[in-house]
Write a protein that holds these residues in place. Sequence first.
Motif, mmCIF file in Angstrom:
data_model
loop_
_atom_site.group_PDB
_atom_site.id
_atom_site.type_symbol
_atom_site.label_atom_id
_atom_site.label_comp_id
_atom_site.label_asym_id
_atom_site.label_seq_id
_atom_site.Cartn_x
_atom_site.Cartn_y
_atom_site.Cartn_z
ATOM 1 N N SER A 288 0.777 -1.542 -0.140
ATOM 2 C CA SER A 288 0.025 0.366 0.000
ATOM 3 C C SER A 288 1.082 1.254 -0.154
ATOM 4 C CB SER A 288 -0.750 -0.123 1.375
ATOM 5 O OG SER A 288 0.257 0.181 2.364
ATOM 6 N N ILE A 318 -5.364 -2.610 -3.388
ATOM 7 C CA ILE A 318 -6.316 -3.478 -2.957
ATOM 8 C C ILE A 318 -5.366 -4.221 -1.747
ATOM 9 C CG2 ILE A 318 -7.094 -2.825 -5.248
ATOM 10 C CD1 ILE A 318 -5.964 -5.337 -6.487
ATOM 11 N N SER A 319 -6.855 -5.013 -1.444
ATOM 12 C CA SER A 319 -6.377 -6.933 -1.033
ATOM 13 C C SER A 319 -7.292 -7.711 -1.353
ATOM 14 C CB SER A 319 -7.634 -6.482 0.781
ATOM 15 O OG SER A 319 -6.948 -7.752 1.241
ATOM 16 N N ASP A 334 -9.275 -7.371 -9.479
ATOM 17 C CA ASP A 334 -9.124 -6.576 -8.526
ATOM 18 C C ASP A 334 -10.228 -5.932 -8.116
ATOM 19 O OD1 ASP A 334 -8.272 -3.883 -8.081
ATOM 20 O OD2 ASP A 334 -8.625 -3.092 -10.290
ATOM 21 N N GLN A 336 -13.276 -4.390 -5.171
ATOM 22 C CA GLN A 336 -13.730 -3.716 -4.595
ATOM 23 C C GLN A 336 -13.224 -3.574 -2.940
ATOM 24 O OE1 GLN A 336 -18.049 -4.709 -5.314
ATOM 25 N NE2 GLN A 336 -18.159 -2.504 -6.090
ATOM 26 N N VAL A 338 -10.577 -2.370 -0.690
ATOM 27 C CA VAL A 338 -9.690 -1.660 -0.970
ATOM 28 C C VAL A 338 -8.709 -1.592 0.192
ATOM 29 C CG1 VAL A 338 -10.506 -0.233 -3.312
ATOM 30 C CG2 VAL A 338 -10.846 0.709 -0.440
ATOM 31 N N LYS A 357 -16.526 1.611 -7.449
ATOM 32 C CA LYS A 357 -15.540 1.212 -7.873
ATOM 33 C C LYS A 357 -16.286 -0.165 -9.084
ATOM 34 C CE LYS A 357 -10.842 -2.002 -7.770
ATOM 35 N NZ LYS A 357 -10.081 -2.248 -6.746
ATOM 36 N N ASN A 383 -16.302 -10.284 -7.237
ATOM 37 C CA ASN A 383 -15.256 -9.973 -5.400
ATOM 38 C C ASN A 383 -14.822 -11.645 -4.844
ATOM 39 O OD1 ASN A 383 -15.625 -7.131 -5.321
ATOM 40 N ND2 ASN A 383 -17.387 -7.785 -5.084
#
Length: 582
Positions: A288, A318-319, A334, A336, A338, A357, A383
Amino acid sequence: MTTLVSFFSTFQNASSHNIHSTRSPYPTITAAKSLQIPKNTLNQQTFDENINNPLPFKKPPLLATIFNTLDDFICDFIDLPLAPFLDPKQVLSGNFAPVEELPPTACDAVEGSLPSCLDGGAYIRNGPNPNFFPKGPYHFFEGDGMLHMIKFSHGKATFCCRYVNTYKHAVESEFGYPFVPSIFSSFSGGLLSSISRFLLTAARVSAGQFDPIKHGFGTANTSLALISGRLFALCESDLPYAVKLTPEGDIITLGRHDFGSAEPFYRMTAHPKVDGVTGEAFAYEYGSGARPFLTYFRIDSHGKKHRSVAINSIERPISIHDFAVTEKYAVIPDMQIVVDPWLILRGRSPVGVDREKVARLGVIPKYAEDEAESVWIEAAGFNPLHCVNAWDEDGGDTVCVVATNAAAVDRLMENIDCADMTMEMVVVDVKGKKMERYRLCDEFLEFGVINPAYAAKKNRYIYAVILGEKRSVGVVKLDLTLLNKEVGGDCTVAGRRFEPGCHGGEPFFVAREPNNPAAEEDDGYLVAYFHYGRTQESKFVVMDAKSPTLEIIATVKLPQRMPMGFHGLFMSETDLQTNYIK
């Protein structure tokens, strides 16, 4: 914790004053232990050199007492009232409560007949088990890693559970109370609480009470992986920890391992993908602090990490908990979810959901030297928490991914069962840059597994846990050949509902004839730990994977309660022989 490293780097060059604690003001679940990092006994010099074992240290009492008093004050007077999913008295109740370590202990009762394919092997599961009862906010994801192992020999079983002796576990045991922060809970008590706890943590780092830059501060509580023949305990906020087993059935932590990386390397996914043909492992690191927020890399069959590929297409922190690998590609979500470390200074957890997002799915060549050939496809509302399997079709023009999707991603941090986890197949048209999604079961499912021999290959069967309120309520078997892409439908072909009060963990598939290439994909067994709330008994359970009811054919009564946990694996007799302490 991943997001805090960028803050802690400020204090990397701070002086390391000695501090010592003389009291243990927090109630302990296990007695405080002195800092003892087991000596690395591996013979391979290259492996030895990449084990990072922090040395014991001494600390004067005054500064540690001041820090501890300030910590008490924050917890008692500054933290706002805790949400139920952050209140340790609620989170750690029932079978979520931690247990103590147990040395190798014979299991008294074996019911039914254990399959011969288990003999000489061991099943090991990882999960969070806090060494000290938290006084402040606590999230289930953040407890100290504990490995629970059952080992089989000539129809008899031996059980053992040990902490992964991470740097966090070791340094907190030395002081006698918990103080290493977590991104999931430590900064969720309001603005004043977050700033106070951050400043206190920074002071501890500056004073040398602990050094997360040099030693990491992950919990190694999420999963296990065999990489280049070695066993590792992993979590995504740190490097893996090498673990070794003894012939007597004990578990020893060797230390933090960087796979001989020639470049800065601080953490990696808890779900690396191992190629069963080449022996290579594929993984990623996310951060990050600054771009790149994600790097992708491989570890060769000799255990050497190769150069990381920067994924600059990820434009913000992002996680990502999991990803997929096929014969030709790596598939990266990628999501949602974050990360914004600066939210800590606004009294909020740095991990959150960006509802505006649009989620994407990235496909990059498996052996890419850069991301020039990567393809990104919009995947609104996708997700994925865990990728069960993935494979190529049409010569690589199509990629299929089976994954669990958090349909209600906003509620994921509250509890997995709140997130409406659906099992989906995603079919990606790589050249056309488009995708289609299909739900595979009407139930909410998680912890999906396959026959490991089919990893990165087209498979037919999926086994997964049915989610209920704060526990699993059953297990199902899905047949992907039943998927009707035109009208949809449920692919369930077998299932087992647990009796009231019982819950089971993630299953693991063990082939009946692991060395028979002609064996049917589902010719084997599902093994898992079950806990029976009515009798307060915990058992190791073996289910027939071919049975329409996933019939239980054998159980082993465990000598200690088995708390809720995460991921595990089965190690064959051959696997164990290469991992024994010499």
